[in-house]
Design an enzyme around this catalytic site. Structure first.
Site, short mmCIF file in Angstrom:
data_model
loop_
_atom_site.label_atom_id
_atom_site.label_comp_id
_atom_site.label_asym_id
_atom_site.label_seq_id
_atom_site.Cartn_x
_atom_site.Cartn_y
_atom_site.Cartn_z
N ARG A 187 39.65 36.50 39.95
CA ARG A 187 40.65 35.65 39.66
C ARG A 187 40.23 34.37 39.04
O ARG A 187 40.57 33.71 38.07
CB ARG A 187 41.77 35.35 40.61
CG ARG A 187 42.72 36.54 40.74
CD ARG A 187 43.56 35.98 42.05
NE ARG A 187 44.70 37.41 42.09
CZ ARG A 187 45.57 37.33 43.05
NH1 ARG A 187 45.39 36.76 44.01
NH2 ARG A 187 46.30 38.64 43.00
N TYR A 191 47.47 39.44 33.69
CA TYR A 191 46.94 40.37 34.44
C TYR A 191 46.18 39.62 35.70
O TYR A 191 45.96 38.30 35.69
CB TYR A 191 45.87 41.15 33.91
CG TYR A 191 44.73 40.89 33.07
CD1 TYR A 191 44.26 39.70 33.07
CD2 TYR A 191 44.05 41.88 32.19
CE1 TYR A 191 43.13 39.08 32.35
CE2 TYR A 191 43.17 41.53 31.50
CZ TYR A 191 42.44 40.00 31.49
OH TYR A 191 41.48 39.56 30.85
N GLU A 192 45.62 40.31 36.72
CA GLU A 192 45.04 39.63 37.78
C GLU A 192 46.25 39.20 38.81
O GLU A 192 45.73 38.28 39.48
CB GLU A 192 43.62 39.25 37.64
CG GLU A 192 42.56 39.99 37.20
CD GLU A 192 42.29 40.93 38.46
OE1 GLU A 192 42.47 40.77 39.66
OE2 GLU A 192 41.32 41.87 37.88
N GLY A 193 47.22 39.44 38.33
CA GLY A 193 48.41 38.56 39.24
C GLY A 193 48.77 37.43 38.24
O GLY A 193 48.15 36.68 37.63
#
Length: 592
Positions: A297, A441-443
């Protein structure tokens, strides 16, 4: 588009003059034989060469060509295979990897700078080694020694790549509802079945093998996220002697046609009874994945910074050369038909906003990377625990704020070029398209904000937040009057954040809706305040040097702009947080 030039002077300034990382490395004895200032300098210099000369020239044409899917095979754009081979041969895939398995073992403070250069040169290209590095981290932390010995050396060498297979068509942020299954076999392996979507680098032609890390559920696993396990599933099975064996029953059903990052293969992956091996403990797969999430992140946040840096370099070069109109006061270019647009107040506003957000973001991402190093390498449990808790609260801010600012910055860069910014050949519109995914993306950034407020602030009853607030207050109290033009507004900003945090902690006790209603604006207040701390640190490192070096004069001028024009955004955002959740629920679903 101008040629990309890695901002090495600024990186050195942040690492050596603002944060004094060589001194930190001396205290982290595990690193004493691995890295010093000279080694770090050499690595950054070489990274600048390979990203600027080998990868950056591919960026525009690879966007035009994109990846191609043909009967399960994915072909990357022209030039990618050769560039990836060059990148891998230089050891860059394993720059932060464990030396015991062939990695270079560089601290995150260094690999973060390499990541910025890589993603600024080509975000699409950078995703392939980034996903491999993330998979390596999860394997190195949780897999058995046998799996580490078998897979990590070739992955660090770039001979094999890695992918992370989480998302399913019905299960995005809510991974507890995944349907992929793992059936135990008598030989200790597992048969993995299911379909994953949005898998970056799930299939490509850059490496001879791809090692997939797949989330799946064992028979009779607990419901929800507590029943998820992690499995290593290679594209090609690996023989006992390390050679490649037969093709596993893993296939790519298609690739997505996307808004941006078109040279990055985003795959639908089918696992049809594929052979895999458990990584870590059964039903603890999500925890194993989250080992790498702080690194990943932050890496996505750095992607936002990288796109902003590339856009700024294009915009400032254009603004210095493009002749349009006359300066509001005296003529600047008397012998020309017009003045360069950099004389105009609005162009300066956009360029300074870009510069302030990029340089503040670089300092902030480096600060978070330093905390990751302290958490990983410090032998002092107090230091390590404090760093871990700082990482916990700063990671969602780094991912979401850096990428939100990345979109703002690339849009400013496009706007500086006017009509040319809308035309493909100038490169600015590609950066806007490419950076947009980083907020998703990645949350998603909304999920990051919810994680910050619900889990990290409220979940720790404000304890994690206090580490950061106390450090800022200590810095303010220890600074002399020469820094007051920066520390006075910083003190007001941290007091505002303190009050906002206390108010939110209290309101959340009475109404759970307050958490989600406040989270995005709260994260932005946190981000702008964190950047203010970074700019105060950079101003301190620059004061007294400005008359001898334009670099420091530029730093101080940009710091003054940040405090005067950007930091005040926190007050309107704070008003939104204080407005509460009531107005979000005035309409029923049919009234939207």
């Amino acid at each position: 588009m101008v040629d990309y030039q890695a901002p090495l002077r600024d990186m050195r300034f942040v690492l050596n003059e603002v944060f004094s990382v060589p001194r930190l490395w001396q205290t982290l004895q595990l690193l004493s034989d691995t890295v010093d200032e000279q080694t770090a300098e050499a690595i950054l210099e070489e990274a600048a060469k390979i990203t600027g000369n080998c990868i950056a020239p591919l960026n525009r044409m690879s966007d035009e060509e994109g990846c191609r899917w043909n009967d399960g095979m994915v072909l990357t754009p022209v030039g990618f295979r050769k560039a990836y081979q060059t990148y891998a041969e230089g050891g860059w895939v394993g720059v932060g990897g464990d030396p015991a398995y062939g990695g270079l073992g560089m601290p995150k403070a260094i690999s973060a700078q390499v990541e910025e250069m890589m993603h600024a040169s080509s975000l699409s290209f950078g995703l392939y080694p980034m996903l491999t590095a993330g998979a390596c981290l999860a394997i190195n932390t949780h897999a058995s020694e046998e799996l580490k010995q078998k897979y990590l050396p070739n992955m660090y060498a770039g001979t094999w790549a890695g992918s992370m297979c989480l998302t399913e068509a019905h299960a995005g942020s809510d991974l507890g509802t995944i349907r992929s299954r793992a059936e135990p076999q008598v030989d200790g392996s597992y048969e993995i079945s299911g379909t994953k979507i949005f898998i970056t680098g799930g299939e490509h032609d850059l490496t001879e093998n791809i090692i997939h890390l797949v989330l799946a559920k064992l028979p009779n696993a607990p419901a929800g996220s507590k029943g998820i396990s992690l499995f290593l599933v290679p594209k090609f099975l690996v023989n006992a002697d390390g050679s490649l064996g037969e093709r596993n029953t893993v296939s790519c059903g298609s690739i997505e046609d996307k808004m941006g990052i078109k040279a990055s293969a985003t795959c639908v992956m089918h696992f049809d009874g594929a052979t895999g091996w458990l990584v870590g403990e059964a039903n603890k797969g999500l925890a194993a994945m989250f080992t790498m999430m702080n690194y990943e992140r932050l890496g996505v946040g750095i992607q936002g910074l990288a796109a902003g840096e590339r856009s700024y370099q294009n915009a400032v070069a254009y603004a210095r050369e493009r002749l349009q109109g006359r300066a509001p006061g005296n003529l600047v270019a008397k012998d020309e038909i017009a003045d360069p647009i950099i004389v105009h107040p609005d162009v300066r506003r956009m360029l300074l906003t870009m510069k302030a957000l990029n340089e503040g973001g670089r300092a902030f991402s480096s600060y978070v990377a330093i905390q990751l190093d302290a958490a990983k390498f410090s032998e002092d449990p107090v230091v390590s625990k404090r760093a871990e808790e700082l990482v916990a609260i700063l990671t969602p801010v780094a991912k979401a704020f850096l990428t939100d600012m990345g979109l703002e910055t690339t849009i400013h860069g496009q706007q500086v070029l006017g009509g040319h910014g809308f035309i493909r050949e100038w490169g600015q519109e590609q950066l806007v398209r490419d950076v947009r995914i980083t907020q998703i993306y990645e949350g998603t950034n909304g999920i990051q904000a919810l994680d910050l407020v619900a889990r990290k602030v409220i979940g720790s009853d404000g304890a994690f937040y206090q580490h950061f607030a106390e450090e800022i207050i200590m810095f303010i109290d220890s600074s002399g009057s020469s820094l007051s033009e920066f520390t006075v507004p910083l003190k007001e900003a941290i007091a505002n954040l303190e009050n906002l945090t206390a108010d939110l902690l209290e309101r959340a006790k009475a109404d759970a809706n307050e958490i989600g209603a406040a989270s995005v604006e709260y994260l932005h207040v946190f981000g702008y305040t964190a950047y203010a701390y970074m700019w105060a640190l950079m101003a301190k490192a620059s004061l007294g040097k400005e008359s001898q070096d334009e670099f420091y004069a530029s730093k101080l001028g940009t710091a003054r702009f940040y405090f005067a024009r950007l930091l005040p955004r926190i007050y309107s955002l704070s008003a939104s947080v204080k407005a509460g959740s009531e107005t979000l629920y005035l309409l029923n679903a049919e009234q939207f």
